[in-house]
Design a protein around this motif. Structure first.
Motif, PDB file in Angstrom:
ATOM      1  N   LEU A 121      45.955  39.512  13.582  1.00  0.00           N
ATOM      2  CA  LEU A 121      46.622  40.817  13.563  1.00  0.00           C
ATOM      3  C   LEU A 121      48.116  40.724  13.878  1.00  0.00           C
ATOM      4  N   HIS A 124      49.900  40.969  10.685  1.00  0.00           N
ATOM      5  CA  HIS A 124      49.681  42.158   9.865  1.00  0.00           C
ATOM      6  C   HIS A 124      51.010  42.901   9.745  1.00  0.00           C
ATOM      7  N   ASP A 240      44.345  50.656  11.019  1.00  0.00           N
ATOM      8  CA  ASP A 240      44.037  49.687   9.964  1.00  0.00           C
ATOM      9  C   ASP A 240      42.950  50.177   9.020  1.00  0.00           C
ATOM     10  N   PRO A 281      47.702  39.327   5.685  1.00  0.00           N
ATOM     11  CA  PRO A 281      48.038  38.762   6.997  1.00  0.00           C
ATOM     12  C   PRO A 281      47.693  37.281   7.116  1.00  0.00           C
TER      13      PRO A 281
END
Length: 322
Positions: A121, A124, A240, A281
């Motif tokens: 993450l 991301h 998300d 990502p």
């Protein structure tokens, strides 16, 4: 070109192999399953395969090893790779105990090697934008952060909600605040599998006075993947689950009227949605590893940040068990 070995071809390893095949040179594949090894050796015919991780360590055509094996094996495999002089990308968490992680950080530092934990993450584009908004001071002073990571299933029997879900939000919270908690408390219950908490609530307090909260559960009617940051001047949400509205900034905050004493009012202003790139990502994470191997970036900080996550996880686990 960096030469890569991928260890672990189960759930996540094939995704890593796909990306590195396009960004670098995969030379070796490793898995305990001959069937998986055969399947992916056919897909990447330029590679050699082995069921023994030790075979990777002495290979001169391996610069870096990607470790996507079960969590309990991460520490031993990463340690062996670093001792053999290989750069390492290891899936999260790299170790299950703080002293083990500290040893990995020390080995990486002493040998000038990359040790990058796979906290996906952090790469991301929505989380990167969140960090940018905070660092630019757009929210004013940050007061608190809270994460919601809930779903109905997948119910796990070998790791609890803290370790399977919480590591994601914990890594993001520490990245956004760039502080290590001075207090970490967790409460949870094992409703479905004895000894495996499927619902966990976490509280973190930081030296600056900021606080954070995480709600982690696979017993929930909603699937949520959301981080909220509350500032003195604005608030921002990373969601998300949204296809297009990944980040939303709200000009909402309480303010005190000068002509009255002790009276607070709420101001609601503009709401805007910044444009977020659609970059994968995982691709960005793989590019980050290769850049670090090439000498671009702070290798030591990447490893230290990973250690901070493991220390906080251990504190939360001790609290949960206490």
């Amino acid at each position: 070109m960096t030469r890569i070995a991928v260890a672990g071809l189960g759930y996540w390893g094939p995704n890593l192999a796909r990306n590195f095949d396009e960004l670098a040179e995969i030379t070796w594949l490793c898995d305990l399953s001959p069937e998986l090894l055969g399947k992916y050796s056919d897909r990447y015919p330029q590679t050699r395969g082995t069921t023994d991780f030790a075979d990777l360590l002495a290979q001169p055509d391996v610069d870096a090893i990607v470790i996507a094996t079960p969590v309990p094996t991460h520490y031993e495999l990463a340690k062996a790779a670093l001792e053999a002089g290989k750069h390492v990308l290891v899936e999260k968490p790299p170790a299950m105990h703080a002293d083990e992680m500290d040893e990995l950080v020390r080995l990486a530092s002493e040998n000038d090697l990359v040790l990058l934990p796979g906290h996906l993450l952090l790469y991301h584009p929505g989380v990167v934008k969140l960090k940018e908004i905070i660092d630019e001071g757009e929210l004013g002073e940050v007061l608190c952060v809270y994460g919601n990571r809930q779903n109905l299933g997948i119910v796990r029997t070998n790791e609890n909600a803290l370790w399977s879900l919480g590591v994601h939000d914990l890594s993001v919270i520490l990245y956004l605040l760039d502080e290590e908690p001075v207090e970490a408390i967790a409460h949870g219950r094992d409703f479905l599998t004895r000894g495996v908490e499927d619902v966990v609530f976490c509280y973190l307090r930081f030296p600056s006075g900021k606080i954070a909260h995480m709600h982690l559960s696979w017993l929930d009617p909603h699937k949520m993947r959301r981080i909220t940051v509350v500032g003195k001047e604005k608030m921002v949400v990373f969601d998300d689950m949204e296809l297009e509205r990944k980040v939303t900034v709200y000009e909402k905050y309480p303010w005190q009227r000068a002509e009255t004493y002790g009276e607070w009012q709420t101001r609601s202003g503009d709401i805007y949605i910044p444009k977020i790139a659609n970059d994968e990502p995982l691709r960005l994470e793989c590019q980050r590893v290769l850049a670090l191997v090439d000498g671009d970036g702070d290798r030591a900080k990447v490893a230290r940040d990973g250690a901070m996550v493991v220390r906080a996880l251990e504190q939360l686990t001790d609290s949960l068990r206490g």
